[in-house]
Design a protein around this motif. Sequence first.
Motif, PDB file in Angstrom:
ATOM      1  N   TYR A  26       0.842  -1.206   0.000  1.00  0.00           N
ATOM      2  CA  TYR A  26       0.000   0.000   0.000  1.00  0.00           C
ATOM      3  C   TYR A  26       0.875   1.253   0.000  1.00  0.00           C
ATOM      4  CZ  TYR A  26      -2.707   3.460   2.776  1.00  0.00           C
ATOM      5  OH  TYR A  26      -3.289   4.579   3.275  1.00  0.00           O
ATOM      6  N   ARG A  27       1.939   1.252   0.780  1.00  0.00           N
ATOM      7  CA  ARG A  27       2.823   2.413   0.833  1.00  0.00           C
ATOM      8  C   ARG A  27       3.602   2.565  -0.480  1.00  0.00           C
ATOM      9  NH1 ARG A  27       5.031   1.641   7.032  1.00  0.00           N
ATOM     10  NH2 ARG A  27       3.463   2.937   8.041  1.00  0.00           N
ATOM     11  N   ALA A  28       4.020   1.447  -1.064  1.00  0.00           N
ATOM     12  CA  ALA A  28       4.717   1.529  -2.350  1.00  0.00           C
ATOM     13  C   ALA A  28       3.805   2.134  -3.406  1.00  0.00           C
ATOM     14  CB  ALA A  28       5.179   0.127  -2.773  1.00  0.00           C
ATOM     15  N   TYR A  29       2.544   1.733  -3.365  1.00  0.00           N
ATOM     16  CA  TYR A  29       1.553   2.281  -4.286  1.00  0.00           C
ATOM     17  C   TYR A  29       1.433   3.791  -4.074  1.00  0.00           C
ATOM     18  CZ  TYR A  29      -2.790   1.906  -7.069  1.00  0.00           C
ATOM     19  OH  TYR A  29      -3.749   2.012  -8.025  1.00  0.00           O
ATOM     20  N   GLN A  30       1.422   4.220  -2.812  1.00  0.00           N
ATOM     21  CA  GLN A  30       1.346   5.654  -2.515  1.00  0.00           C
ATOM     22  C   GLN A  30       2.572   6.405  -3.025  1.00  0.00           C
ATOM     23  OE1 GLN A  30       0.682   5.578   1.790  1.00  0.00           O
ATOM     24  NE2 GLN A  30      -1.231   6.657   1.419  1.00  0.00           N
ATOM     25  N   ARG A  31       3.757   5.811  -2.819  1.00  0.00           N
ATOM     26  CA  ARG A  31       4.975   6.489  -3.264  1.00  0.00           C
ATOM     27  C   ARG A  31       4.962   6.708  -4.771  1.00  0.00           C
ATOM     28  NH1 ARG A  31       7.398   3.055   0.667  1.00  0.00           N
ATOM     29  NH2 ARG A  31       7.931   1.520  -0.933  1.00  0.00           N
ATOM     30  N   ASN A  32       4.552   5.680  -5.498  1.00  0.00           N
ATOM     31  CA  ASN A  32       4.506   5.802  -6.949  1.00  0.00           C
ATOM     32  C   ASN A  32       3.477   6.855  -7.363  1.00  0.00           C
ATOM     33  OD1 ASN A  32       5.129   5.149  -9.641  1.00  0.00           O
ATOM     34  ND2 ASN A  32       3.361   3.807  -9.757  1.00  0.00           N
ATOM     35  N   ASP A  33       2.339   6.845  -6.695  1.00  0.00           N
ATOM     36  CA  ASP A  33       1.306   7.811  -7.048  1.00  0.00           C
ATOM     37  C   ASP A  33       1.773   9.241  -6.781  1.00  0.00           C
ATOM     38  OD1 ASP A  33      -1.640   8.271  -7.752  1.00  0.00           O
ATOM     39  OD2 ASP A  33      -1.469   9.324  -5.850  1.00  0.00           O
ATOM     40  N   ARG A  34       2.456   9.463  -5.645  1.00  0.00           N
ATOM     41  CA  ARG A  34       2.958  10.801  -5.348  1.00  0.00           C
ATOM     42  C   ARG A  34       3.968  11.246  -6.399  1.00  0.00           C
ATOM     43  NH1 ARG A  34       2.932   8.999   0.171  1.00  0.00           N
ATOM     44  NH2 ARG A  34       5.146   8.499   0.022  1.00  0.00           N
ATOM     45  N   ARG A  35       4.805  10.309  -6.829  1.00  0.00           N
ATOM     46  CA  ARG A  35       5.809  10.636  -7.841  1.00  0.00           C
ATOM     47  C   ARG A  35       5.147  11.041  -9.149  1.00  0.00           C
ATOM     48  NH1 ARG A  35       8.864   6.735 -11.252  1.00  0.00           N
ATOM     49  NH2 ARG A  35      10.681   7.811 -12.089  1.00  0.00           N
ATOM     50  N   VAL A  36       4.157  10.274  -9.563  1.00  0.00           N
ATOM     51  CA  VAL A  36       3.476  10.582 -10.817  1.00  0.00           C
ATOM     52  C   VAL A  36       2.730  11.912 -10.714  1.00  0.00           C
ATOM     53  CG1 VAL A  36       1.653   9.830 -12.395  1.00  0.00           C
ATOM     54  CG2 VAL A  36       3.289   8.179 -11.509  1.00  0.00           C
ATOM     55  N   ARG A  37       2.067  12.143  -9.573  1.00  0.00           N
ATOM     56  CA  ARG A  37       1.334  13.398  -9.402  1.00  0.00           C
ATOM     57  C   ARG A  37       2.273  14.588  -9.434  1.00  0.00           C
ATOM     58  NH1 ARG A  37      -3.957  12.874  -7.180  1.00  0.00           N
ATOM     59  NH2 ARG A  37      -4.509  10.710  -6.755  1.00  0.00           N
ATOM     60  N   ALA A  38       3.446  14.464  -8.793  1.00  0.00           N
ATOM     61  CA  ALA A  38       4.405  15.573  -8.778  1.00  0.00           C
ATOM     62  C   ALA A  38       4.887  15.891 -10.189  1.00  0.00           C
ATOM     63  CB  ALA A  38       5.593  15.225  -7.877  1.00  0.00           C
ATOM     64  N   LEU A  39       5.160  14.854 -10.969  1.00  0.00           N
ATOM     65  CA  LEU A  39       5.593  15.072 -12.348  1.00  0.00           C
ATOM     66  C   LEU A  39       4.493  15.720 -13.173  1.00  0.00           C
ATOM     67  CD1 LEU A  39       7.426  11.680 -12.939  1.00  0.00           C
ATOM     68  CD2 LEU A  39       8.499  13.921 -12.797  1.00  0.00           C
ATOM     69  N   ALA A  40       3.278  15.223 -13.006  1.00  0.00           N
ATOM     70  CA  ALA A  40       2.162  15.781 -13.763  1.00  0.00           C
ATOM     71  C   ALA A  40       1.879  17.219 -13.352  1.00  0.00           C
ATOM     72  CB  ALA A  40       0.917  14.921 -13.569  1.00  0.00           C
TER      73      ALA A  40
END
Length: 412
Positions: A26-40
Amino acid sequence: MYGDQAREATEVRGQRRTYAALLERYRAYQRNDRRVRALADAGDRAEAGRAHMDPRWPYLPHPAFREHDEELGARIGSHQYVVDRAVARGEGRWARGPGCCRCRSWRSPPWSWPGSGRACRSTAERRRREGDMSATTRNTAVVAVFAALAALVVLVAVRAGGAETASVADRHRLVIGVKDDQPGLGLRGKDGSYAGFDVDVAYYVAGRLGVGADDVTFRAVRSDERERVLRDGSVDMVIATYSITPERAAEITFAGPYYVTHQDILIREGDASIGNVRDLRGKRLCQVAGSNSWRRVTEERRVAATLVPARSYSECVAMLVGRGVDAVSTDDLILAGFATVNEPGVKMLKKPFTNERYGIGLKKGDLKGCEAVNRILTEMYQNGAAKTLLNQWFGSVDFNIATTVPPFEGCA
């Protein structure tokens, strides 16, 4: 009997491992999502798309991720609470009889519900505690009275001095001081909105503190008023090319730095008489009120330049283009921003001669906020958001951009 208890303890440990593994995914999923959101959010849609499909990450983000996060987190927390409460009380299928090993030998992970990991109580102790329940109930009213009085005292203290003690980590709205005349860092548009690297860092930090973009208010600050607006509470934090110095640190608390820049020199295109800082001797050098950059030249390096006062660096650059000064010397990020909007009229020498650490200014003594912001800044570099933002704002200028986590000063 002991064998049954051992099997049951093994079952509990297995359950905990299962939920720990689930939470890690769940945390790995969050980390990836935060990374993608920051880039977007930074405008790098192509890189965000590539990160979205990156096979190195265990899951892929999707538009409904936030709702999925909350549901999954609630389920994990709810189940863990039930298990931990039963273990602590010796109830139900998780009951632990007399003589069992202590619960601390299979302590729950740090994310579990508060109250887990306590030692098992014997049956006699539990019965004694149950017998004390009535006395506890009778004492509840007395405790409530004292709690109410304590709350009243705290309320009075907060109303009397809350503005002095509140941390940015606990706020639901933030007023952030930024520059409004520095391209690439903090520039106010005709519609009143602010844009730049410092502005994006401010949005990033506020978001990680739990403050939405709609609850962030920007206020333009000059170099010579940054300490004052923090002291009097006009702003909650300052992110405005704010170099960390011992003199300033005596008046405010600095988080960061969030970037280490280097002082350089901006000159008119075609001026061959200035090639480095020593060549500023006898030249007209712009001096901005509240900035230390001119001191690095005339005091620290004893270069006898003629100082020409100005209120801001935008005024300095206008004077440079208009031949009112011969050079502007300050941090390379500031100069790079001006170079992007004034080319081919000006150029940066790319001969750095100092290190300048940009910090996030907080009210003096807000150590909780400082530590929270430092964790956020570390994450900003580790997940690639800082690199994306720096390339977005300064990628067109030919100079070295630092993309590694700057060493922090420590909160004081």
